[in-house]
Design a protein around this motif. Structure first.
Motif, mmCIF file in Angstrom:
data_model
loop_
_atom_site.group_PDB
_atom_site.id
_atom_site.type_symbol
_atom_site.label_atom_id
_atom_site.label_comp_id
_atom_site.label_asym_id
_atom_site.label_seq_id
_atom_site.Cartn_x
_atom_site.Cartn_y
_atom_site.Cartn_z
ATOM 1 N N SER A 15 16.421 -54.374 38.207
ATOM 2 C CA SER A 15 16.702 -53.146 37.469
ATOM 3 C C SER A 15 16.126 -51.958 38.221
ATOM 4 O O SER A 15 14.932 -51.923 38.535
ATOM 5 N N THR A 21 15.182 -51.259 32.229
ATOM 6 C CA THR A 21 14.171 -52.319 32.372
ATOM 7 C C THR A 21 13.532 -52.577 31.017
ATOM 8 O O THR A 21 13.404 -53.726 30.572
ATOM 9 N N VAL A 33 14.471 -60.830 34.661
ATOM 10 C CA VAL A 33 14.154 -59.691 35.531
ATOM 11 C C VAL A 33 13.252 -60.151 36.674
ATOM 12 O O VAL A 33 12.149 -60.658 36.445
ATOM 13 N N VAL A 36 11.959 -54.652 40.048
ATOM 14 C CA VAL A 36 12.083 -53.350 39.395
ATOM 15 C C VAL A 36 11.615 -52.263 40.359
ATOM 16 O O VAL A 36 11.059 -52.546 41.421
ATOM 17 N N CYS A 40 9.306 -48.393 36.917
ATOM 18 C CA CYS A 40 9.609 -49.263 35.777
ATOM 19 C C CYS A 40 8.306 -49.859 35.251
ATOM 20 O O CYS A 40 7.882 -50.937 35.683
ATOM 21 N N THR A 47 5.845 -55.895 33.020
ATOM 22 C CA THR A 47 6.400 -55.437 34.294
ATOM 23 C C THR A 47 5.350 -55.338 35.399
ATOM 24 O O THR A 47 5.700 -55.206 36.570
#
Length: 288
Positions: A15, A21, A33, A36, A40, A47
Motif C-alpha cells: 500500500s 493502509t 499487507v 507500506v 503509513c 504497521t
C-alpha cells in the motif's frame, strides 16, 4: 484505474496510500499487507514492523519488486505518475485510486471488500454507510456555515503571505459539504505560476496541471468573510501561533469575531477510506 483482474483474493499487498493502509487493517485485511510507505503509520502497532518502500512521491521500485506483491494500491494524487507507470511497465498489478467524493471513497472500500470476498468487511461498510446517512439526516436541518480551511501556507520574500486551500473537486470539500460546510473558495482554481495567484504575473495555460488547490491571499480571505476557519495538522501542521496570526490578520471576519477558529487533526479532513467513520463522529461539532 480499474481494479486489476486477480485470479484470487490478494495475499501480498503493498500500500502506497496511508489512508488505504489504515483501511486494509480496519477491514480485516491486515495480514495481507507486506509493504507500506514511510508515511503509513496507522494503525501504529500493526504497521511499525512492516517493510518500508520509501515515501509516496519517491517509491523505491526495486524494493517493491523484491516483495513480489500481487496487488499494489496507489493514489493518483499522492503517488507520482512516473513511479506508477514504472510499476505497471514492470508487470505489477496496480490499482490507482482517486476518490474526489465521499461516495467514490466508499465505492473504493466496497471494491476491496469484494476483492477479498469478505462478508465481515461488507458488514462494516454497511454500518459506515448507515452512519453517513444518519449524519446527513442530522445535518439536513442545520443551516450551512461558510468556512475556510487552508492546507498550506507560506510567505514570499517581499512579505506577502499566501495560503493553499481546496475547491469543490476534492474529497475534503465533499466531506465538509455533507457536514454542513460551504467552502468559501469552492469555485476558485489554482493558477500557474504561483505569482499569478498573488497578482504579480499573468496566468499560464494550466494544461494537465492540477487546479483543484487554489492559492489565496489575505485580501481574498478578508473578502470571503468565512464564518468558520479550520486549521488542520496536515499536510501543513498549523500551530497555535498560526491561529493567533489569523485572528490578528482578520479581526472583522465572522469566524474570528465569534471565536469559530479551530485547530484540528488534519486526517479528519483529508483521509478517505474507513477514516470516514472518525470524521463523521468528530467534525459535526465544528458546524453545529
Amino acid at each position: 484505474m480499474d481494479f486489476p483482474d486477480l485470479a484470487q483474493s490478494p495475499r501480498r499487498v503493498v500500500s502506497l496510500v496511508p489512508s488505504m493502509t489504515e483501511s486494509l487493517f480496519e477491514l480485516g485485511f491486515g495480514s495481507s499487507v507486506i509493504g507500506v510507505t514511510d508515511y503509513c503509520n496507522s494503525p501504529a502497532e500493526k504497521t511499525s514492523g512492516l517493510p518500508r518502500v520509501g515515501g509516496p512521491k519517491n517509491v523505491d521500485l526495486g524494493c517493491v519488486l523484491s516483495l513480489s506483491p500481487d496487488l499494489i494500491i496507489a493514489n493518483q494524487e499522492e503517488n507520482s505518475r512516473a513511479i506508477v507507470e514504472s510499476m505497471i511497465a514492470s508487470g505489477l498489478p496496480v490499482w490507482v485510486t482517486f476518490p474526489k467524493t465521499v461516495r467514490e471513497s466508499l465505492d473504493d472500500l466496497w471494491t476491496l471488500a469484494r476483492a477479498f470476498r469478505s462478508k465481515s468487511a461488507a458488514l462494516q461498510l454497511r454500518l459506515l454507510e448507515d452512519s453517513l446517512k444518519l449524519t446527513e439526516l442530522g445535518m439536513a436541518e442545520t443551516p450551512t456555515k461558510r468556512y475556510f480551511c487552508p492546507i498550506w501556507q507560506d510567505i514570499e520574500p517581499d512579505g506577502t503571505m499566501w495560503w493553499m486551500t481546496f475547491n469543490r473537486e476534492t474529497y475534503s470539500n465533499d466531506l465538509l459539504r455533507i457536514l454542513g460546510g460551504e467552502n468559501v473558495f469552492s469555485d476558485r482554481t489554482r493558477r500557474y505560476p504561483l505569482a499569478a495567484n498573488l497578482g504579480f504575473a499573468a496566468a499560464e495555460e494550466t494544461g494537465e496541471r492540477d487546479v483543484r488547490y487554489p492559492i489565496v491571499t489575505a485580501a481574498d480571505i478578508q473578502a470571503a468573510g468565512p464564518e468558520i476557519i479550520l486549521l488542520p495538522s496536515e499536510p501543513y501542521d498549523f500551530q497555535p501561533a498560526d491561529l493567533q496570526r489569523m485572528m490578528a490578520l482578520f479581526p472583522d471576519a465572522p469566524a474570528v469575531k465569534d471565536r469559530h477558529i479551530h485547530r484540528l487533526d488534519g486526517s479528519l479532513v483529508t483521509w478517505h477510506g474507513t477514516h470516514l467513520g472518525q470524521s463523521l463522529s468528530t467534525l459535526p461539532q465544528f458546524f453545529s
